[in-house]
Design a protein around this motif. Structure first.
Motif, mmCIF file in Angstrom:
data_model
loop_
_atom_site.group_PDB
_atom_site.id
_atom_site.type_symbol
_atom_site.label_atom_id
_atom_site.label_comp_id
_atom_site.label_asym_id
_atom_site.label_seq_id
_atom_site.Cartn_x
_atom_site.Cartn_y
_atom_site.Cartn_z
ATOM 1 N N TRP A 20 83.981 16.668 -13.470
ATOM 2 C CA TRP A 20 83.233 15.863 -14.472
ATOM 3 C C TRP A 20 82.360 14.803 -13.490
ATOM 4 O O TRP A 20 81.505 14.741 -14.194
ATOM 5 C CB TRP A 20 83.774 14.818 -15.244
ATOM 6 C CG TRP A 20 84.210 16.330 -16.594
ATOM 7 C CD1 TRP A 20 83.684 17.629 -16.345
ATOM 8 C CD2 TRP A 20 84.576 16.187 -17.578
ATOM 9 N NE1 TRP A 20 84.561 18.349 -17.570
ATOM 10 C CE2 TRP A 20 85.122 17.282 -17.936
ATOM 11 C CE3 TRP A 20 85.623 15.283 -18.185
ATOM 12 C CZ2 TRP A 20 85.810 17.113 -19.678
ATOM 13 C CZ3 TRP A 20 86.274 15.077 -19.453
ATOM 14 C CH2 TRP A 20 85.827 16.241 -20.077
ATOM 15 N N TYR A 21 83.075 13.879 -12.319
ATOM 16 C CA TYR A 21 82.439 12.748 -11.920
ATOM 17 C C TYR A 21 81.895 13.236 -11.349
ATOM 18 O O TYR A 21 80.706 12.556 -11.449
ATOM 19 C CB TYR A 21 83.694 12.418 -11.167
ATOM 20 C CG TYR A 21 84.830 11.219 -12.146
ATOM 21 C CD1 TYR A 21 84.560 10.227 -12.785
ATOM 22 C CD2 TYR A 21 85.954 11.698 -11.990
ATOM 23 C CE1 TYR A 21 85.682 9.960 -14.294
ATOM 24 C CE2 TYR A 21 87.250 10.929 -12.582
ATOM 25 C CZ TYR A 21 86.675 9.938 -13.986
ATOM 26 O OH TYR A 21 87.720 8.995 -14.308
ATOM 27 N N GLU A 22 81.323 14.101 -10.638
ATOM 28 C CA GLU A 22 80.634 13.934 -9.380
ATOM 29 C C GLU A 22 79.335 14.985 -10.795
ATOM 30 O O GLU A 22 78.616 14.589 -9.934
ATOM 31 C CB GLU A 22 81.410 15.633 -8.744
ATOM 32 C CG GLU A 22 82.122 15.097 -7.366
ATOM 33 C CD GLU A 22 82.517 16.377 -6.739
ATOM 34 O OE1 GLU A 22 81.627 16.908 -6.089
ATOM 35 O OE2 GLU A 22 83.702 16.700 -6.528
ATOM 36 N N GLN A 23 79.484 15.636 -11.400
ATOM 37 C CA GLN A 23 78.495 16.269 -11.868
ATOM 38 C C GLN A 23 78.043 15.006 -13.045
ATOM 39 O O GLN A 23 76.224 15.351 -12.853
ATOM 40 C CB GLN A 23 79.241 17.111 -13.353
ATOM 41 C CG GLN A 23 79.470 18.571 -12.790
ATOM 42 C CD GLN A 23 79.889 19.243 -13.593
ATOM 43 O OE1 GLN A 23 80.358 18.979 -14.957
ATOM 44 N NE2 GLN A 23 80.355 20.602 -13.499
ATOM 45 N N SER A 24 78.552 14.457 -13.196
ATOM 46 C CA SER A 24 77.614 12.888 -13.574
ATOM 47 C C SER A 24 77.087 12.058 -12.804
ATOM 48 O O SER A 24 75.959 11.394 -13.129
ATOM 49 C CB SER A 24 78.863 12.043 -14.240
ATOM 50 O OG SER A 24 78.452 10.721 -15.290
ATOM 51 N N ARG A 28 73.131 11.764 -13.025
ATOM 52 C CA ARG A 28 72.439 10.503 -14.167
ATOM 53 C C ARG A 28 71.755 10.026 -13.020
ATOM 54 O O ARG A 28 70.804 8.708 -12.566
ATOM 55 C CB ARG A 28 73.563 9.438 -14.244
ATOM 56 C CG ARG A 28 74.163 9.772 -15.778
ATOM 57 C CD ARG A 28 75.627 8.995 -16.157
ATOM 58 N NE ARG A 28 75.483 7.639 -15.583
ATOM 59 C CZ ARG A 28 76.274 6.899 -15.095
ATOM 60 N NH1 ARG A 28 77.435 7.167 -14.597
ATOM 61 N NH2 ARG A 28 76.205 5.562 -14.415
ATOM 62 N N GLY A 29 71.835 10.676 -11.517
ATOM 63 C CA GLY A 29 71.248 10.198 -10.354
ATOM 64 C C GLY A 29 71.548 8.917 -9.872
ATOM 65 O O GLY A 29 70.411 7.706 -9.510
ATOM 66 N N VAL A 30 72.600 8.275 -10.014
ATOM 67 C CA VAL A 30 73.152 6.891 -10.038
ATOM 68 C C VAL A 30 74.450 6.437 -8.985
ATOM 69 O O VAL A 30 74.935 8.177 -8.888
ATOM 70 C CB VAL A 30 73.376 5.919 -10.945
ATOM 71 C CG1 VAL A 30 72.534 6.026 -12.109
ATOM 72 C CG2 VAL A 30 74.692 6.546 -12.185
ATOM 73 N N THR A 82 80.582 16.218 -20.965
ATOM 74 C CA THR A 82 79.096 16.476 -21.532
ATOM 75 C C THR A 82 79.030 16.541 -22.510
ATOM 76 O O THR A 82 77.610 16.357 -23.627
ATOM 77 C CB THR A 82 77.988 16.725 -20.267
ATOM 78 O OG1 THR A 82 78.567 17.919 -19.858
ATOM 79 C CG2 THR A 82 78.779 15.809 -19.145
ATOM 80 N N GLU A 83 79.336 17.456 -23.407
ATOM 81 C CA GLU A 83 79.783 18.599 -24.146
ATOM 82 C C GLU A 83 79.158 17.994 -25.418
ATOM 83 O O GLU A 83 79.519 18.036 -26.604
ATOM 84 C CB GLU A 83 79.881 20.013 -24.441
ATOM 85 C CG GLU A 83 79.772 20.633 -23.757
ATOM 86 C CD GLU A 83 80.638 21.951 -22.924
ATOM 87 O OE1 GLU A 83 81.246 22.716 -24.416
ATOM 88 O OE2 GLU A 83 80.199 22.780 -22.368
ATOM 89 N N LEU A 84 79.970 16.248 -25.089
ATOM 90 C CA LEU A 84 80.556 15.773 -26.189
ATOM 91 C C LEU A 84 80.097 14.472 -26.242
ATOM 92 O O LEU A 84 81.088 13.942 -27.169
ATOM 93 C CB LEU A 84 82.121 15.732 -26.286
ATOM 94 C CG LEU A 84 83.335 16.896 -26.615
ATOM 95 C CD1 LEU A 84 84.877 16.559 -26.040
ATOM 96 C CD2 LEU A 84 82.690 17.341 -27.919
ATOM 97 N N ARG A 85 79.209 14.140 -25.642
ATOM 98 C CA ARG A 85 78.232 12.745 -25.302
ATOM 99 C C ARG A 85 78.104 12.906 -26.275
ATOM 100 O O ARG A 85 77.344 13.153 -27.282
ATOM 101 C CB ARG A 85 77.344 12.501 -24.358
ATOM 102 C CG ARG A 85 78.638 12.630 -22.730
ATOM 103 C CD ARG A 85 77.797 12.686 -21.701
ATOM 104 N NE ARG A 85 78.966 12.360 -21.031
ATOM 105 C CZ ARG A 85 78.157 12.225 -19.510
ATOM 106 N NH1 ARG A 85 77.435 12.778 -19.252
ATOM 107 N NH2 ARG A 85 79.378 12.924 -18.474
ATOM 108 N N LYS A 86 77.834 11.298 -26.845
ATOM 109 C CA LYS A 86 76.538 10.426 -28.196
ATOM 110 C C LYS A 86 77.532 10.931 -29.588
ATOM 111 O O LYS A 86 76.628 10.825 -30.582
ATOM 112 C CB LYS A 86 75.968 11.725 -28.608
ATOM 113 C CG LYS A 86 74.763 11.439 -27.346
ATOM 114 C CD LYS A 86 73.896 10.533 -26.986
ATOM 115 C CE LYS A 86 72.461 10.836 -26.289
ATOM 116 N NZ LYS A 86 72.065 10.049 -24.914
ATOM 117 N N GLU A 87 78.899 10.902 -29.138
ATOM 118 C CA GLU A 87 80.146 10.908 -30.787
ATOM 119 C C GLU A 87 81.355 10.094 -30.807
ATOM 120 O O GLU A 87 81.473 9.560 -31.708
ATOM 121 C CB GLU A 87 80.646 12.861 -30.492
ATOM 122 C CG GLU A 87 79.754 13.277 -30.337
ATOM 123 C CD GLU A 87 79.187 14.150 -31.910
ATOM 124 O OE1 GLU A 87 79.482 13.937 -32.840
ATOM 125 O OE2 GLU A 87 78.225 14.901 -31.224
ATOM 126 N N GLY A 88 80.284 8.517 -29.562
ATOM 127 C CA GLY A 88 81.333 7.479 -30.263
ATOM 128 C C GLY A 88 82.389 7.812 -29.179
ATOM 129 O O GLY A 88 83.325 6.705 -29.420
#
Length: 194
Positions: A20-24, A28-30, A82-88
């Motif tokens: 997940w860290y690598e994918q993020s 995000r390109g950061v 990533t599938e659970l983002r925007k859920e707080g």
């Protein structure tokens, strides 16, 4: 949703977290520092991490590290599926890891560096304020952790005084956590089953 202090049995999730860290970082390109699996396992074994589950599915993670004889605590490695983002979920994890930090280290300043707008917003809600890098730990061990970030050369070129990350600190050491003896605070742990 279950948010709890991670433990040794959670080592089974380390490979997924590292992916997940690598994918993020790629998405995000950061710049984001890679995490060593053994390092994350140690965080779990020491009870220095929060892990989250949603419907028995791994949902997120964040850990703490201390520097300068517990003068500074960093909340680091916040990651959400990533599938659970925007859920707080990120906000909930950040709040929990903040409580864990204040409970375990009530006399420490909590800090972090980030390029993430949402993380900066959550940190501000918790009472963090933006600071220059000189107000953060000067521990070489902390700054070595930036070595795998794609922006590391910028940090080095500026003698660790600035980079693309924003430094933030929580230094209200007279809050409700400092008022209670450390051993009496057990609200972070899961309730025991009888």
């Amino acid at each position: 949703m279950i948010l709890r202090v991670a433990n040794a049995a959670d080592a089974q999730y380390v490979e997924t977290l590292c992916q997940w860290y690598e994918q993020s970082a790629k998405q995000r390109g950061v710049g984001i520092a890679k995490r060593d699996p053994n390092y994350l396992i140690k965080k779990m074994e020491r009870g220095d991490a929060i892990i989250a589950f949603l419907d028995d599915q791994l949902a997120g993670f964040c850990y703490i590290e201390t520097f300068e004889d517990n003068k500074f605590v960093v909340n680091s490695g916040l990651i959400v599926n990533t599938e659970l983002r925007k859920e707080g979920l990120g906000r909930a994890i950040k709040h929990r890891v903040f409580e864990l930090s204040r409970t375990k280290y009530p006399q420490a300043k909590i800090f972090g560096i980030t390029t993430s707008g949402p993380v900066m917003k959550i940190n501000s809600e918790l009472g963090y304020r933006p600071v220059t890098f000189q107000d953060l730990t000067q521990s070489d061990d902390f700054w070595k952790g930036c070595g795998s970030c794609k922006n590391y050369q910028i940090l080095q070129d500026n003698n660790r005084k600035m980079c693309l990350c924003t430094g933030m600190v929580y230094d209200n050491l007279n809050d409700q956590f400092a008022q209670q003896p450390q051993e009496t605070i057990n609200f972070i742990e899961e309730p025991q089953q009888h």
